[in-house]
Write a protein that holds these residues in place. Structure first.
Motif, PDB file in Angstrom:
ATOM      1  N   VAL A  23     -10.585   1.400  -1.897  1.00 28.24           N
ATOM      2  CA  VAL A  23     -11.118   0.964  -3.519  1.00 28.24           C
ATOM      3  C   VAL A  23     -11.706   2.368  -4.055  1.00 28.24           C
ATOM      4  N   ALA A  41      -7.250  -1.021  -1.160  1.00 30.21           N
ATOM      5  CA  ALA A  41      -7.436  -1.508  -2.567  1.00 30.21           C
ATOM      6  C   ALA A  41      -6.477  -2.448  -3.125  1.00 30.21           C
ATOM      7  N   THR A  42      -7.002  -3.395  -3.948  1.00 33.36           N
ATOM      8  CA  THR A  42      -6.155  -4.355  -4.329  1.00 33.36           C
ATOM      9  C   THR A  42      -4.915  -3.756  -5.219  1.00 33.36           C
ATOM     10  N   LEU A  45      -2.424  -2.478  -2.603  1.00 28.17           N
ATOM     11  CA  LEU A  45      -1.733  -3.778  -2.502  1.00 28.17           C
ATOM     12  C   LEU A  45      -0.613  -4.064  -3.374  1.00 28.17           C
ATOM     13  N   VAL A  46      -0.951  -4.281  -4.367  1.00 29.67           N
ATOM     14  CA  VAL A  46      -0.045  -4.691  -5.602  1.00 29.67           C
ATOM     15  C   VAL A  46       1.183  -3.682  -5.509  1.00 29.67           C
ATOM     16  N   PHE A  74      -0.697 -12.040  -6.924  1.00 30.04           N
ATOM     17  CA  PHE A  74      -0.806 -11.510  -5.707  1.00 30.04           C
ATOM     18  C   PHE A  74      -2.440 -12.218  -5.499  1.00 30.04           C
ATOM     19  N   ASP A  75      -2.393 -12.611  -4.224  1.00 28.59           N
ATOM     20  CA  ASP A  75      -3.776 -12.920  -3.702  1.00 28.59           C
ATOM     21  C   ASP A  75      -3.942 -12.001  -2.498  1.00 28.59           C
ATOM     22  N   HIS A  76      -5.390 -11.323  -2.522  1.00 34.67           N
ATOM     23  CA  HIS A  76      -5.685 -10.327  -1.389  1.00 34.67           C
ATOM     24  C   HIS A  76      -6.800 -11.000  -0.592  1.00 34.67           C
ATOM     25  N   THR A  77      -6.283 -11.391   0.495  1.00 33.22           N
ATOM     26  CA  THR A  77      -7.207 -12.513   0.993  1.00 33.22           C
ATOM     27  C   THR A  77      -7.853 -11.814   2.401  1.00 33.22           C
ATOM     28  N   ALA A  79      -9.765  -8.036   4.171  1.00 36.02           N
ATOM     29  CA  ALA A  79      -9.950  -6.374   3.837  1.00 36.02           C
ATOM     30  C   ALA A  79      -9.303  -5.976   4.954  1.00 36.02           C
ATOM     31  N   GLY A 114      -2.348 -10.735   2.412  1.00 38.87           N
ATOM     32  CA  GLY A 114      -2.196 -11.091   1.140  1.00 38.87           C
ATOM     33  C   GLY A 114      -0.731 -11.510   0.913  1.00 38.87           C
TER      34      GLY A 114
END
Length: 143
Positions: A23, A41-42, A45-46, A74-77, A79, A114
């Protein structure tokens, strides 16, 4: 797009998380990110999910074609700390004309992190680039 892309086609990619993928590594242009935890970082992830989907399409694009993302959900579930490996697996769920739809599952060494859906549109790269350039020129003329 070449024939043969079918529902169920899959591609997997993996990456070891380093500081550039955390992040705080996203961008100094985004206030507040510097003080966030050093985890995957999300935003990445995307992007990584998109990378897996592009891998599915790679062998099916004709000369001069490319693809662009047109939808993500997306769900980032969980860390992921620096040092663990993240894997994204994209699976084609539908092909509708020039749009290809994917389910993407993401995990790290400890388990799922995720999941979501993604859609990519197949583009003629020269035409796409020309439209983008025309838009840029239109707004430069206003300055």
């Amino acid at each position: 797009m070449k024939a043969g892309l079918a529902i169920g086609a899959r591609h997997a990619v993996s990456v070891v998380v380093d500081d550039s993928l955390t992040v705080p590594g996203v961008s100094s242009e985004f206030p507040g990110f510097d003080d966030m935890p050093r985890v995957f970082a999300t935003a990445y992830l995307v992007g990584f999910a998109e990378c897996a989907a592009m891998g599915v399409l790679a062998g099916f694009l004709d000369e001069g074609e490319g693809s662009v993302g047109v939808d993500v959900c997306f769900d980032h579930t969980a860390a992921t700390p620096v040092g663990l490996t993240v894997t994204a697996v994209a699976t084609v769920t539908a092909v509708e004309g020039r749009k290809v739809f994917f389910d993407v599952e993401l995990s790290d060494d400890a388990g799922p992190i995720g999941a979501g859906t993604h859609c990519r549109a197949i583009i003629d790269r020269a035409k796409f680039d020309a439209r983008v350039d025309a838009k840029r020129q239109q707004y430069e003329a206003l300055d």
